[in-house]
Design a protein around this motif. Structure first.
Motif, PDB file in Angstrom:
ATOM      1  N   LEU A 213       0.834  -1.211   0.000  1.00  0.00           N
ATOM      2  CA  LEU A 213       0.000   0.000   0.000  1.00  0.00           C
ATOM      3  C   LEU A 213       0.864   1.254   0.000  1.00  0.00           C
ATOM      4  N   PHE A 214       1.909   1.248   0.840  1.00  0.00           N
ATOM      5  CA  PHE A 214       2.750   2.443   0.921  1.00  0.00           C
ATOM      6  C   PHE A 214       3.747   2.557  -0.232  1.00  0.00           C
ATOM      7  N   LYS A 215       3.872   1.516  -1.045  1.00  0.00           N
ATOM      8  CA  LYS A 215       4.566   1.666  -2.320  1.00  0.00           C
ATOM      9  C   LYS A 215       3.723   2.520  -3.266  1.00  0.00           C
ATOM     10  N   GLN A 216       2.406   2.342  -3.177  1.00  0.00           N
ATOM     11  CA  GLN A 216       1.489   3.122  -4.009  1.00  0.00           C
ATOM     12  C   GLN A 216       1.277   4.528  -3.465  1.00  0.00           C
ATOM     13  N   TYR A 217       1.354   4.648  -2.139  1.00  0.00           N
ATOM     14  CA  TYR A 217       1.162   5.949  -1.481  1.00  0.00           C
ATOM     15  C   TYR A 217       2.359   6.226  -0.576  1.00  0.00           C
ATOM     16  N   PRO A 218       3.483   6.653  -1.160  1.00  0.00           N
ATOM     17  CA  PRO A 218       4.720   6.831  -0.381  1.00  0.00           C
ATOM     18  C   PRO A 218       4.561   7.863   0.736  1.00  0.00           C
ATOM     19  N   VAL A 219       5.165   7.545   1.880  1.00  0.00           N
ATOM     20  CA  VAL A 219       5.191   8.476   3.007  1.00  0.00           C
ATOM     21  C   VAL A 219       6.470   9.297   2.862  1.00  0.00           C
ATOM     22  N   ILE A 262     -10.101   4.573   9.180  1.00  0.00           N
ATOM     23  CA  ILE A 262      -8.646   4.605   9.230  1.00  0.00           C
ATOM     24  C   ILE A 262      -8.186   5.150   7.876  1.00  0.00           C
ATOM     25  N   THR A 263      -7.302   6.147   7.910  1.00  0.00           N
ATOM     26  CA  THR A 263      -6.860   6.822   6.689  1.00  0.00           C
ATOM     27  C   THR A 263      -5.357   6.620   6.498  1.00  0.00           C
ATOM     28  N   PHE A 264      -4.944   6.451   5.255  1.00  0.00           N
ATOM     29  CA  PHE A 264      -3.540   6.208   4.949  1.00  0.00           C
ATOM     30  C   PHE A 264      -2.954   7.369   4.134  1.00  0.00           C
ATOM     31  N   ARG A 265      -1.692   7.685   4.453  1.00  0.00           N
ATOM     32  CA  ARG A 265      -0.897   8.713   3.765  1.00  0.00           C
ATOM     33  C   ARG A 265      -1.628  10.063   3.664  1.00  0.00           C
ATOM     34  N   ALA A 266      -1.699  10.726   4.817  1.00  0.00           N
ATOM     35  CA  ALA A 266      -2.234  12.089   4.851  1.00  0.00           C
ATOM     36  C   ALA A 266      -1.085  13.072   4.690  1.00  0.00           C
ATOM     37  N   ILE A 267      -1.383  14.239   4.114  1.00  0.00           N
ATOM     38  CA  ILE A 267      -0.368  15.272   3.875  1.00  0.00           C
ATOM     39  C   ILE A 267      -0.871  16.586   4.469  1.00  0.00           C
ATOM     40  N   ASN A 268       0.012  17.285   5.189  1.00  0.00           N
ATOM     41  CA  ASN A 268      -0.421  18.525   5.845  1.00  0.00           C
ATOM     42  C   ASN A 268      -0.133  19.757   4.978  1.00  0.00           C
ATOM     43  N   SER A 271       3.351  20.159   3.415  1.00  0.00           N
ATOM     44  CA  SER A 271       3.779  19.077   2.506  1.00  0.00           C
ATOM     45  C   SER A 271       4.463  17.911   3.204  1.00  0.00           C
ATOM     46  N   ALA A 272       4.321  17.812   4.531  1.00  0.00           N
ATOM     47  CA  ALA A 272       4.836  16.644   5.245  1.00  0.00           C
ATOM     48  C   ALA A 272       3.799  15.527   5.173  1.00  0.00           C
ATOM     49  N   ALA A 273       4.276  14.305   4.941  1.00  0.00           N
ATOM     50  CA  ALA A 273       3.384  13.151   4.828  1.00  0.00           C
ATOM     51  C   ALA A 273       3.373  12.360   6.125  1.00  0.00           C
ATOM     52  N   MET A 274       2.193  11.876   6.517  1.00  0.00           N
ATOM     53  CA  MET A 274       2.026  10.983   7.649  1.00  0.00           C
ATOM     54  C   MET A 274       1.404   9.681   7.163  1.00  0.00           C
ATOM     55  N   ALA A 275       1.684   8.578   7.856  1.00  0.00           N
ATOM     56  CA  ALA A 275       1.298   7.265   7.347  1.00  0.00           C
ATOM     57  C   ALA A 275      -0.148   6.894   7.665  1.00  0.00           C
ATOM     58  N   ILE A 276      -0.562   7.026   8.918  1.00  0.00           N
ATOM     59  CA  ILE A 276      -1.874   6.529   9.345  1.00  0.00           C
ATOM     60  C   ILE A 276      -2.580   7.541  10.236  1.00  0.00           C
ATOM     61  N   CYS A 277      -3.839   7.816   9.922  1.00  0.00           N
ATOM     62  CA  CYS A 277      -4.713   8.588  10.804  1.00  0.00           C
ATOM     63  C   CYS A 277      -5.642   7.564  11.441  1.00  0.00           C
ATOM     64  N   SER A 278      -5.390   7.230  12.688  1.00  0.00           N
ATOM     65  CA  SER A 278      -6.059   6.113  13.323  1.00  0.00           C
ATOM     66  C   SER A 278      -7.426   6.501  13.871  1.00  0.00           C
ATOM     67  N   GLY A 279      -8.437   5.837  13.355  1.00  0.00           N
ATOM     68  CA  GLY A 279      -9.807   6.045  13.822  1.00  0.00           C
ATOM     69  C   GLY A 279     -10.536   7.204  13.183  1.00  0.00           C
ATOM     70  N   VAL A 280      -9.854   7.937  12.268  1.00  0.00           N
ATOM     71  CA  VAL A 280     -10.468   9.148  11.712  1.00  0.00           C
ATOM     72  C   VAL A 280     -10.153   9.318  10.225  1.00  0.00           C
ATOM     73  N   LYS A 281     -10.957  10.180   9.587  1.00  0.00           N
ATOM     74  CA  LYS A 281     -10.752  10.564   8.191  1.00  0.00           C
ATOM     75  C   LYS A 281     -10.693  12.084   8.114  1.00  0.00           C
ATOM     76  N   PRO A 282      -9.564  12.669   7.636  1.00  0.00           N
ATOM     77  CA  PRO A 282      -9.512  14.129   7.459  1.00  0.00           C
ATOM     78  C   PRO A 282     -10.591  14.579   6.475  1.00  0.00           C
ATOM     79  N   THR A 283     -11.260  15.670   6.812  1.00  0.00           N
ATOM     80  CA  THR A 283     -12.334  16.167   5.938  1.00  0.00           C
ATOM     81  C   THR A 283     -12.105  17.610   5.516  1.00  0.00           C
TER      82      THR A 283
END
Length: 338
Positions: A213-219, A262-268, A271-283
């Motif tokens: 998954l993180f090959k497709q969505y690099p952190v 659970i959300t994968f590869r969020a970006i702030n 432009s910093a990338a984070m791997a997992i947003c546990s229990g939530v989805k950024p909206t």
């Protein structure tokens, strides 16, 4: 005079955790005060040779996942088992044999050894090489074959076993367990800060595990913009619910996410990338550093760099209301496959 000194001391103690989001005391259970904890501790302190032999004999089982162990050998007890990779490597990990039909394999844990360390030693899920824009992937452990740690220390240090990249899975389970809690107590209901799993087989779409998954969505720093986040998957709660999940994070982040995912590869914003947003989805908004874990090798400002990037932001003298709860900040995040 002595009375005033005592009052000052008590006041300082009360300020120690003032920056964290507050969780109602009714939701906080001290597991060490439960009767079940005391009974398990008493039993575990005795040498039970019959049980030791039973656990040791698990090494003769041949399976690549806890799901296979349950299906092939009808193993139904939570605990440590031996698994074998496709290349024949034998390793130990924890199997959850009861949740949602059982067969969940622990493949990794994310543990913040120091909330004040900024991409220093121990920040294996971001960078141990400092905050460096020239190393945008950091340590890169979300998408490489490095392994580290031991299963028994998964709540007191980072852990990653070969199953992370070797197992082909369909779903995930996530446990937030208090730091340093011994393995034999992980499955106690009172132990969990938060526990949930997915059930829509989403990993089939992303190569069967987080490694793919993180090959497709690099952190990686500057891999994209805030809108380029990865998949957000609905979850089923095993401990906790939508409302309690909200309270685990600060009042300001609560306005930016929807619990129940659970959300994968969020970006702030920076432009910093984070791997997992546990229990939530950024909206709305892009301040994901306050409620998402892991990362690449660079954050701006530097104070955000680490495995739990800005979970204690308020203490830095910044705008108040962004810090996660003490319970969330002082818990390891255990990642399971099924």
């Amino acid at each position: 005079m002595l009375h005033n000194i005592l009052l000052l001391f008590v006041g300082l103690l009360s300020l120690e955790h003032v920056s964290f989001a507050e969780v109602p005391s009714s939701q906080i259970v001290n597991i060490t005060e439960t009767r079940e904890y005391a009974e398990r501790m008493q039993n575990f302190s005795r040498t039970n040779f019959e049980r030791l032999e039973k656990v040791r004999n698990r090494s003769i089982r041949v399976a690549r996942s806890c799901k296979e162990l349950r299906g092939r050998y009808d193993e139904r007890e939570d605990g440590v088992y031996y698994l074998t990779t496709g290349n024949g490597m034998l390793y130990q990990t924890y199997c959850d044999m009861t949740t949602a039909g059982g067969g969940w394999t622990l493949v990794a844990s994310v543990h913040e050894n120091s909330i004040y360390g900024r991409c220093t030693v121990g920040d294996r899920w971001s960078s141990q090489q400092g905050n460096n824009a020239d190393l945008p992937d950091g340590d890169g452990n979300w998408s490489n074959r490095n392994t580290f740690g031991t299963v028994e220390s998964a709540t007191s240090d980072d852990f990653k076993n070969p199953g992370y990249y070797d197992i082909t899975a369909e779903d995930m389970s996530v446990w937030h367990i208090p730091n340093n809690l011994p393995l034999e107590f992980w499955n106690l209901e009172a132990a969990a800060v938060l526990r949930y799993h997915t059930e829509n087989r989403f990993l089939r779409l992303y190569g069967g595990n987080l490694f793919q998954l993180f090959k497709q969505y690099p952190v990686r720093y500057k891999v994209g913009t805030c809108s380029d986040r990865g998949p957000a998957i609905p979850i089923v709660y095993d401990h906790g619910d939508v409302e309690s999940t909200k309270k685990l994070y600060g009042p300001n982040p609560r306005r930016e996410f929807e619990p129940g995912f659970i959300t994968f590869r969020a970006i702030n914003w920076e432009s910093a990338a984070m791997a997992i947003c546990s229990g939530v989805k950024p909206t709305v908004g892009c301040n994901t550093e306050h409620y998402c874990i892991g990362g690449g090798g660079y954050f701006n400002p530097e104070e955000q760099c680490g495995d739990f990037p800005s979970f204690d932001y308020d203490r830095l003298g910044k705008e108040q209301g962004w810090s996660a709860s003490k319970e969330m900040t002082e818990a390891a995040v255990l990642l399971f496959y099924h």
